[in-house]
Design a protein around this motif. Structure first.
Motif, PDB file in Angstrom:
ATOM      1  N   ASN A 161      34.184  11.938   0.267  1.00  0.00           N
ATOM      2  CA  ASN A 161      33.189  12.917  -0.180  1.00  0.00           C
ATOM      3  C   ASN A 161      32.864  13.898   0.951  1.00  0.00           C
ATOM      4  OD1 ASN A 161      32.969  11.931  -2.723  1.00  0.00           O
ATOM      5  ND2 ASN A 161      30.989  10.936  -2.446  1.00  0.00           N
ATOM      6  N   ALA A 162      32.651  13.361   2.152  1.00  0.00           N
ATOM      7  CA  ALA A 162      32.297  14.222   3.291  1.00  0.00           C
ATOM      8  C   ALA A 162      33.404  15.256   3.509  1.00  0.00           C
ATOM      9  CB  ALA A 162      32.073  13.381   4.541  1.00  0.00           C
ATOM     10  N   ARG A 164      35.633  16.288   1.273  1.00  0.00           N
ATOM     11  CA  ARG A 164      35.790  17.192   0.137  1.00  0.00           C
ATOM     12  C   ARG A 164      34.668  18.224   0.030  1.00  0.00           C
ATOM     13  NH1 ARG A 164      35.560  15.288  -4.569  1.00  0.00           N
ATOM     14  NH2 ARG A 164      34.750  13.224  -4.111  1.00  0.00           N
ATOM     15  N   GLY A 193      24.926  19.918   2.248  1.00  0.00           N
ATOM     16  CA  GLY A 193      23.700  19.181   1.939  1.00  0.00           C
ATOM     17  C   GLY A 193      23.418  19.190   0.445  1.00  0.00           C
ATOM     18  N   ILE A 194      22.398  18.428   0.050  1.00  0.00           N
ATOM     19  CA  ILE A 194      22.088  18.269  -1.378  1.00  0.00           C
ATOM     20  C   ILE A 194      20.582  18.428  -1.561  1.00  0.00           C
ATOM     21  CG2 ILE A 194      22.192  16.637  -3.321  1.00  0.00           C
ATOM     22  CD1 ILE A 194      24.348  15.164  -1.427  1.00  0.00           C
ATOM     23  N   TYR A 207      27.499  11.930 -12.566  1.00  0.00           N
ATOM     24  CA  TYR A 207      26.504  12.921 -12.149  1.00  0.00           C
ATOM     25  C   TYR A 207      27.066  13.726 -10.982  1.00  0.00           C
ATOM     26  CZ  TYR A 207      22.143  15.210 -11.012  1.00  0.00           C
ATOM     27  OH  TYR A 207      21.188  16.156 -10.787  1.00  0.00           O
ATOM     28  N   ARG A 208      27.091  15.031 -11.112  1.00  0.00           N
ATOM     29  CA  ARG A 208      27.577  15.889 -10.034  1.00  0.00           C
ATOM     30  C   ARG A 208      26.623  17.050  -9.839  1.00  0.00           C
ATOM     31  NH1 ARG A 208      32.720  15.268 -13.582  1.00  0.00           N
ATOM     32  NH2 ARG A 208      34.319  14.662 -12.103  1.00  0.00           N
ATOM     33  N   ASP A 210      27.584  19.936  -8.429  1.00  0.00           N
ATOM     34  CA  ASP A 210      28.364  21.117  -8.782  1.00  0.00           C
ATOM     35  C   ASP A 210      29.668  20.644  -9.426  1.00  0.00           C
ATOM     36  OD1 ASP A 210      30.140  23.248  -8.807  1.00  0.00           O
ATOM     37  OD2 ASP A 210      29.386  24.090  -6.923  1.00  0.00           O
ATOM     38  N   SER A 214      33.332  19.649  -7.624  1.00  0.00           N
ATOM     39  CA  SER A 214      33.768  18.259  -7.636  1.00  0.00           C
ATOM     40  C   SER A 214      35.172  18.139  -8.217  1.00  0.00           C
ATOM     41  CB  SER A 214      32.785  17.412  -8.453  1.00  0.00           C
ATOM     42  OG  SER A 214      33.410  16.242  -8.906  1.00  0.00           O
ATOM     43  N   GLY A 219      37.483  15.197  -7.448  1.00  0.00           N
ATOM     44  CA  GLY A 219      36.490  14.136  -7.654  1.00  0.00           C
ATOM     45  C   GLY A 219      36.533  13.587  -9.078  1.00  0.00           C
ATOM     46  N   GLY A 221      33.736  11.834 -10.167  1.00  0.00           N
ATOM     47  CA  GLY A 221      32.328  11.706 -10.552  1.00  0.00           C
ATOM     48  C   GLY A 221      31.871  10.255 -10.577  1.00  0.00           C
ATOM     49  N   GLY A 223      32.605   8.016  -7.742  1.00  0.00           N
ATOM     50  CA  GLY A 223      32.638   7.433  -6.398  1.00  0.00           C
ATOM     51  C   GLY A 223      31.333   6.765  -5.982  1.00  0.00           C
ATOM     52  N   LEU A 224      30.229   7.482  -6.093  1.00  0.00           N
ATOM     53  CA  LEU A 224      28.967   6.919  -5.609  1.00  0.00           C
ATOM     54  C   LEU A 224      28.441   5.813  -6.532  1.00  0.00           C
ATOM     55  CD1 LEU A 224      27.120  10.060  -4.202  1.00  0.00           C
ATOM     56  CD2 LEU A 224      28.315   8.260  -2.945  1.00  0.00           C
ATOM     57  N   ALA A 225      28.814   5.872  -7.823  1.00  0.00           N
ATOM     58  CA  ALA A 225      28.432   4.776  -8.740  1.00  0.00           C
ATOM     59  C   ALA A 225      29.135   3.502  -8.274  1.00  0.00           C
ATOM     60  CB  ALA A 225      28.830   5.118 -10.172  1.00  0.00           C
ATOM     61  N   SER A 248      24.582  15.969   5.236  1.00  0.00           N
ATOM     62  CA  SER A 248      24.165  14.742   4.558  1.00  0.00           C
ATOM     63  C   SER A 248      24.545  13.519   5.381  1.00  0.00           C
ATOM     64  CB  SER A 248      24.866  14.600   3.201  1.00  0.00           C
ATOM     65  OG  SER A 248      24.807  15.796   2.479  1.00  0.00           O
ATOM     66  N   PHE A 250      25.109   9.420   4.403  1.00  0.00           N
ATOM     67  CA  PHE A 250      25.129   8.324   3.425  1.00  0.00           C
ATOM     68  C   PHE A 250      25.290   7.033   4.210  1.00  0.00           C
ATOM     69  CE2 PHE A 250      25.709  10.443  -0.739  1.00  0.00           C
ATOM     70  CZ  PHE A 250      25.905  11.748  -0.309  1.00  0.00           C
TER      71      PHE A 250
HETATM   72  P1  ADP Z   1      32.554  13.174  -7.120  1.00  0.00           P
HETATM   73  O1  ADP Z   1      33.849  12.606  -7.551  1.00  0.00           O
HETATM   74  O2  ADP Z   1      32.066  14.279  -8.002  1.00  0.00           O
HETATM   75  O3  ADP Z   1      32.535  13.512  -5.671  1.00  0.00           O
HETATM   76  P2  ADP Z   1      30.619  11.094  -6.430  1.00  0.00           P
HETATM   77  O4  ADP Z   1      29.982  10.057  -7.284  1.00  0.00           O
HETATM   78  O5  ADP Z   1      31.394  10.616  -5.245  1.00  0.00           O
HETATM   79  O6  ADP Z   1      31.499  11.982  -7.395  1.00  0.00           O
HETATM   80  O7  ADP Z   1      29.478  12.073  -5.902  1.00  0.00           O
HETATM   81  C1  ADP Z   1      28.533  12.599  -6.815  1.00  0.00           C
HETATM   82  C2  ADP Z   1      28.072  13.995  -6.381  1.00  0.00           C
HETATM   83  O8  ADP Z   1      27.332  13.912  -5.164  1.00  0.00           O
HETATM   84  C3  ADP Z   1      29.204  14.962  -6.071  1.00  0.00           C
HETATM   85  O9  ADP Z   1      29.699  15.575  -7.235  1.00  0.00           O
HETATM   86  C4  ADP Z   1      28.523  15.943  -5.131  1.00  0.00           C
HETATM   87  O10 ADP Z   1      27.816  16.909  -5.883  1.00  0.00           O
HETATM   88  C5  ADP Z   1      27.507  15.086  -4.391  1.00  0.00           C
HETATM   89  N1  ADP Z   1      27.980  14.683  -3.034  1.00  0.00           N
HETATM   90  C6  ADP Z   1      28.518  13.501  -2.696  1.00  0.00           C
HETATM   91  N2  ADP Z   1      28.799  13.453  -1.379  1.00  0.00           N
HETATM   92  C7  ADP Z   1      28.423  14.646  -0.855  1.00  0.00           C
HETATM   93  C8  ADP Z   1      28.455  15.225   0.462  1.00  0.00           C
HETATM   94  N3  ADP Z   1      28.914  14.540   1.514  1.00  0.00           N
HETATM   95  N4  ADP Z   1      27.963  16.487   0.611  1.00  0.00           N
HETATM   96  C9  ADP Z   1      27.483  17.171  -0.457  1.00  0.00           C
HETATM   97  N5  ADP Z   1      27.434  16.697  -1.721  1.00  0.00           N
HETATM   98  C10 ADP Z   1      27.892  15.442  -1.923  1.00  0.00           C
END
Ligand code: ADP
Length: 269
Positions: A161-162, A164, A193-194, A207-208, A210, A214, A219, A221, A223-225, A248, A250
């Motif tokens: 994610n970082a 991308r 940042g977010i 949930y994204r 943008d 993504s 992406g 959508g 990964g974080l789940a 950001s 994490f």
């Molecule tokens: P995705 O496949 O869309 O990256 P994730 O579940 O990994 O799905 O992340 C969800 C959303 O969180 C992303 O679509 C993005 O909007 C935001 N996000 C995650 N990591 C970052 C980051 N390092 N910097 C900015 N936004 C982030």
């Protein structure tokens, strides 16, 4: 007289029951809505790349002789990119559904944290292809007790994610350090940042912030789940700090009982 007491007893109970029932029903409705949204999301996510793949295949099939070899190769490459995207989505869905069964942590691997940081930093460098500076800040060597595969997926998801989301020239740091409660594996970037209002929802499936960005960056959508589920299974947590325009952080927190410091291990030998 008897019937009066009886009804007096039943009435309050009846009200409670009604309240309980309506609470259960609204809970069920909520679950059903979530399930419906999920199916709609998955179908949509698969439909888009599938349309591209079948479109290109049909085009080449109908008029192969009309295309130069270069054009044909370009279309095949585009189709294959979309096929990879579908594959990744299906892999993530399978991973998530395996995690969501809620089974207790069955694996107790001994994960070498320094080795993990090394291999994920390499993966991040590959993905970044020289567009970012990837560094590692690691505290004392340690072993994490849990699933090697799942813990790897936590760090790999955060690092990818970082990479991308951080624009070219940005810095990405993988961090390992002990904390009051145990230890943390974190990924910090100086990307976009977010905004605060999104933070509580980032770990929801699909949930994204943008959608376009993504998808463009590959992406799913999910990964974080996945990260959140893995951390829950390891009795840990995921902490997200972010400041729009600055970056950001994490952090995956592991409880002390899952962390074996190597010095202590050696001392005990
Ligand atoms: P995705 O496949 O869309 O990256 P994730 O579940 O990994 O799905 O992340 C969800 C959303 O969180 C992303 O679509 C993005 O909007 C935001 N996000 C995650 N990591 C970052 C980051 N390092 N910097 C900015 N936004 C982030």
């Amino acid at each position: 007289n008897d019937s009066l007491t009886l009804s007096m007893q039943i009435v309050p109970f009846g009200e409670d029951l009604k309240m309980l029932l309506s609470r259960d029903i609204s809970q069920l409705e909520k679950l059903e809505n979530m399930r419906r949204d999920f199916v709609a999301n998955v179908s949509h996510e698969l439909k888009t790349p599938l349309t591209v793949v079948s479109g290109f295949v049909e085009m080449l099939h109908d008029g192969l002789e009309d295309f130069s070899a270069d054009d044909a190769r370009r279309y095949l490459n585009l189709a294959s990119e979309q096929a990879v995207r579908m594959q990744r989505l299906i892999e993530d869905l399978l991973a998530l559904s395996a995690l969501e069964t809620g089974a207790p942590m069955p694996v107790e691997d001994k994960v070498d944290v320094h080795g993990l940081l090394r291999s994920v930093a390499q993966e991040a460098e590959l993905l970044s292809a020289g567009r970012h500076r990837v560094t590692v800040k690691r505290g004392a060597g340690a072993t994490l007790i849990g699933s090697q595969k799942e813990i790897h997926s936590v760090l790999a998801n955060l690092a990818s994610n970082a990479v991308r989301y951080t624009p070219e020239g940005g810095e990405i740091c993988l961090i390992w350090q002990t904390t009051h409660e145990g230890a943390e594996l974190a990924v910090q970037d100086n990307g976009p940042g977010i905004e605060a209002q999104h933070l509580p929802r980032l770990t929801e499936r699909f949930y994204r912030v943008d959608r376009g960005r993504s998808r463009e960056s590959g992406g799913t959508g999910l990964g974080l789940a996945i990260v959140k589920h893995v951390m829950t299974r390891h009795q840990g947590t995921l902490e997200i700090q972010s400041e729009p325009g600055r970056g950001s952080r994490f952090a995956a927190h592991f409880p002390a009982r899952r962390v074996i410091k190597l010095e202590t291990e050696k001392a005990g030998e």
